[in-house]
Design an enzyme around this catalytic site. Structure first.
Site, PDB file in Angstrom:
ATOM      1  N   LYS A  83       0.850  -1.189   0.000  1.00 21.23           N
ATOM      2  CA  LYS A  83       0.000   0.000   0.000  1.00 21.23           C
ATOM      3  C   LYS A  83       0.888   1.242   0.000  1.00 21.23           C
ATOM      4  O   LYS A  83       1.795   1.354   0.838  1.00 21.23           O
ATOM      5  CB  LYS A  83      -0.869  -0.040   1.258  1.00 21.23           C
ATOM      6  CG  LYS A  83      -2.174   0.706   1.174  1.00 21.23           C
ATOM      7  CD  LYS A  83      -2.984   0.384   2.429  1.00 21.23           C
ATOM      8  CE  LYS A  83      -4.325   1.035   2.439  1.00 21.23           C
ATOM      9  NZ  LYS A  83      -4.988   0.859   3.741  1.00 21.23           N
TER      10      LYS A  83
HETATM   11  O1  G3P Z   1      -9.431   2.004   4.690  1.00 13.74           O
HETATM   12  C1  G3P Z   1      -9.167   3.276   5.132  1.00 13.74           C
HETATM   13  C2  G3P Z   1      -9.657   3.448   6.497  1.00 13.74           C
HETATM   14  O2  G3P Z   1      -8.923   2.706   7.425  1.00 13.74           O
HETATM   15  C3  G3P Z   1      -9.793   4.856   6.931  1.00 13.74           C
HETATM   16  O3  G3P Z   1     -10.979   4.899   7.596  1.00 13.74           O
HETATM   17  O4  G3P Z   1     -12.647   5.767   9.129  1.00 13.74           O
HETATM   18  O5  G3P Z   1     -10.214   6.308   9.470  1.00 13.74           O
HETATM   19  O6  G3P Z   1     -11.476   7.331   7.588  1.00 13.74           O
HETATM   20  P1  G3P Z   1     -11.340   6.146   8.492  1.00 13.74           P
END
Ligand code: G3P
Length: 217
Positions: A83
């Site tokens: 990634k």
């Molecule tokens: O896959 C990306 C994710 O981990 C981010 O999620 O909720 O932190 O924006 P969030």
């Protein structure tokens, strides 16, 4: 639609994986922090459990170091997707990894232009962050729709991996639009099974069943 689980919590992954619901896993530095585990050790454990792609993220910001880190992560298991962030250096590393035959997940995508250039750099997955766009009053789902149209216009093979999913509606909307993959926290995936009318209907059935005085076994 493929379901990836967005966590480094191995117990949560195992529960969903045992039900056949896990097509892959995504992690990031924040999720590794949350797990309290060593990145190499926990990623190996996940790769041994899940046969699909497991995203492990580099933390360097310059292409050369990203490539060194990515090569080390790729050695964990054959199902690692490296990634990288959607920066110019990240795209440089993406191209290098893709040329070597590695899967690459380009993350932190917030615009259709970014998604287009990531596809040109050979990304296996593009990760548009829906929830974080919604957080600043932009339309995360519109971005998924725009990327779908652009990729289909030119037959790009890069898979749209809808990320930063916060709700069941995010998942069903992404599925309706045609995202190839969603990655969501385990609790959001489990919430897909819930509906208040199911609970209400079941309570009534059980009450009526009690009233029959019968038993099945
Ligand atoms: O896959 C990306 C994710 O981990 C981010 O999620 O909720 O932190 O924006 P969030």
């Amino acid at each position: 639609m493929k379901f990836f689980v967005d966590t480094a919590d191995t117990a949560a992954i195992r529960e969903l994986n045992d039900l056949g619901m896990v097509d892959g896993v995504t992690t990031n530095p924040s999720l590794i922090l949350k797990s309290g585990r060593d990145i190499l050790e926990v990623t190996k454990e996940i790769c041994d459990m899940v046969s699909g792609p497991v995203s492990a993220e580099v933390v360097a910001t310059e292409a050369k170091q990203m490539i060194e880190e990515g090569n080390k992560l790729a050695k964990i298991a054959p199902n690692i997707a490296i990634k990288v962030p959607l920066t110019w250096d990240g795209l440089t590393a993406c191209k290098a990894f893709a040329s070597e035959g590695h899967m690459v997940n380009v993350t932190l995508c917030f615009s259709a232009a970014q998604a287009l250039i990531a596809a040109k750099a050979g990304a296996t997955f593009i990760s548009p962050f829906i929830g974080r766009l919604d957080d600043i009053n932009l339309d995360g789902m519109q971005l998924i729709e725009d990327i779908r149209v652009i990729y289909d216009n030119y037959d790009f093979k890069t898979e749209i991996l809808a990320a930063s999913i916060r709700s069941v509606n995010h998942i069903t909307d992404a599925a309706r639009i045609g995202a190839d993959v969603i990655t969501a926290p385990p609790n959001v995936i489990k919430a897909m099974a819930s509906h208040p009318l199911t609970d209400k209907g079941l309570a009534q059935f059980l009450k009526d069943w009690d009233a029959t005085g019968q038993k099945i076994v």
